[in-house]
Design an enzyme around this catalytic site. Sequence first.
Site, PDB file in Angstrom:
ATOM      1  N   GLU A 160       2.419  -6.682  13.019  1.00 39.08           N
ATOM      2  CA  GLU A 160       1.350  -6.832  14.006  1.00 39.08           C
ATOM      3  C   GLU A 160       0.786  -8.247  13.920  1.00 39.08           C
ATOM      4  OE1 GLU A 160      -1.921  -4.192  13.279  1.00 39.08           O
ATOM      5  OE2 GLU A 160      -2.991  -4.772  15.091  1.00 39.08           O
ATOM      6  N   ARG A 190       0.813  -1.217   0.000  1.00 44.68           N
ATOM      7  CA  ARG A 190       0.000   0.000   0.000  1.00 44.68           C
ATOM      8  C   ARG A 190       0.842   1.261   0.000  1.00 44.68           C
ATOM      9  NH1 ARG A 190      -3.113  -1.660   4.957  1.00 44.68           N
ATOM     10  NH2 ARG A 190      -1.900  -3.577   4.844  1.00 44.68           N
TER      11      ARG A 190
HETATM   12  O1  LIG Z   1       3.925  -0.980  11.764  1.00 47.54           O
HETATM   13  P1  LIG Z   1       3.802  -2.427  11.430  1.00 47.54           P
HETATM   14  O2  LIG Z   1       3.287  -3.248  12.590  1.00 47.54           O
HETATM   15  O3  LIG Z   1       5.069  -3.002  10.894  1.00 47.54           O
HETATM   16  O4  LIG Z   1       2.674  -2.598  10.331  1.00 47.54           O
HETATM   17  C1  LIG Z   1       2.499  -1.690   9.274  1.00 47.54           C
HETATM   18  C2  LIG Z   1       2.608  -2.366   7.934  1.00 47.54           C
HETATM   19  O5  LIG Z   1       1.580  -3.364   7.806  1.00 47.54           O
HETATM   20  C3  LIG Z   1       0.871  -3.124   6.595  1.00 47.54           C
HETATM   21  O6  LIG Z   1       1.424  -3.782   5.515  1.00 47.54           O
HETATM   22  P2  LIG Z   1       1.332  -5.341   5.300  1.00 47.54           P
HETATM   23  O7  LIG Z   1       2.569  -5.972   5.820  1.00 47.54           O
HETATM   24  O8  LIG Z   1       0.031  -5.839   5.840  1.00 47.54           O
HETATM   25  O9  LIG Z   1       1.434  -5.473   3.731  1.00 47.54           O
HETATM   26  P3  LIG Z   1       0.526  -5.038   2.496  1.00 47.54           P
HETATM   27  O10 LIG Z   1       0.670  -3.537   2.339  1.00 47.54           O
HETATM   28  O11 LIG Z   1       1.173  -5.787   1.385  1.00 47.54           O
HETATM   29  O12 LIG Z   1      -0.897  -5.436   2.771  1.00 47.54           O
HETATM   30  C4  LIG Z   1       0.989  -1.642   6.379  1.00 47.54           C
HETATM   31  O13 LIG Z   1       0.750  -1.294   5.036  1.00 47.54           O
HETATM   32  C5  LIG Z   1       2.394  -1.353   6.815  1.00 47.54           C
HETATM   33  O14 LIG Z   1       3.329  -1.584   5.777  1.00 47.54           O
HETATM   34  N1  LIG Z   2      -4.755  -2.625  11.711  1.00 48.57           N
HETATM   35  C1  LIG Z   2      -4.205  -2.527  10.510  1.00 48.57           C
HETATM   36  N2  LIG Z   2      -4.908  -2.091   9.445  1.00 48.57           N
HETATM   37  C2  LIG Z   2      -4.333  -2.008   8.228  1.00 48.57           C
HETATM   38  N3  LIG Z   2      -3.066  -2.320   7.982  1.00 48.57           N
HETATM   39  C3  LIG Z   2      -2.321  -2.747   9.009  1.00 48.57           C
HETATM   40  N4  LIG Z   2      -1.027  -3.087   9.090  1.00 48.57           N
HETATM   41  C4  LIG Z   2      -0.774  -3.449  10.355  1.00 48.57           C
HETATM   42  N5  LIG Z   2      -1.856  -3.312  11.118  1.00 48.57           N
HETATM   43  C5  LIG Z   2      -2.839  -2.876  10.307  1.00 48.57           C
END
Ligand SMILES: O=P(O)(O)OC[C@H]1O[C@H](OP(=O)(O)OP(=O)(O)O)[C@H](O)[C@@H]1O
Ligand SMILES: Nc1ncnc2[nH]cnc12
Length: 171
Positions: free
Chosen positions: A96, A59
């Site tokens: 997370e 994202r």
């Molecule tokens: O602060 P954190 O606990 O590290 O989490 C934040 C990350 O989690 C989500 O990405 P995700 O890994 O879900 O990947 P995506 O964008 O491919 O869905 C979000 O877009 C951040 O990159």
């Molecule tokens: N709660 C949340 N919603 C969307 N993206 C995330 N990445 C990590 N935690 C998330």
Amino acid sequence: MERLKTKIRDIPDFPKPGVLFKDITPLVGDPATLRLAVHQLLHPFLEQGITAVGGIEARGFIFGALVAWELGVGFIPLRKSGKLPYEVRSISYQLEYGSASLEAHTDSLGPGDNVLLVDDLLATGGTAKASCELVESLGATVAACAFVIELDFLHGRERLSDYTVHSLVHY
Ligand SMILES: O=P(O)(O)OC[C@H]1O[C@H](OP(=O)(O)OP(=O)(O)O)[C@H](O)[C@@H]1O
Ligand SMILES: Nc1ncnc2[nH]cnc12
């Protein structure tokens, strides 16, 4: 920033039970709100000598590429492992909801680069901290990390205490 919040949708128990997922697809699907978010993300950094924007898969690519375009600098993808075709530098981190690694091309950044890191959301900060370290391992400087959403209750900002953190909306 209340206008941004009206376009962020809560999805309970995605992708795992207990996670309240912040869905930004309504925001990016609405042209005026998308433009507002991109301009608010980059505004503090207009005069900061940014040479590149690093976007975190997946994202972060949406917002990062638009911020790079507006700043008139290049976009550097920080990708999940195994996606980049050339020689990579890798770093592992905790999420997370799980663990992952990020990679950047070894020739994508270097000394003299002042990088603005962009992602949609700051949760625990593991992804952003790893991204900062990845950028620094290539010899570049992290100017700041910019997020659309910050989940204050997960204290990701504390893990990024060595960096400037800019977030548009807080939960
Ligand atoms: O602060 P954190 O606990 O590290 O989490 C934040 C990350 O989690 C989500 O990405 P995700 O890994 O879900 O990947 P995506 O964008 O491919 O869905 C979000 O877009 C951040 O990159
Ligand atoms: N709660 C949340 N919603 C969307 N993206 C995330 N990445 C990590 N935690 C998330």
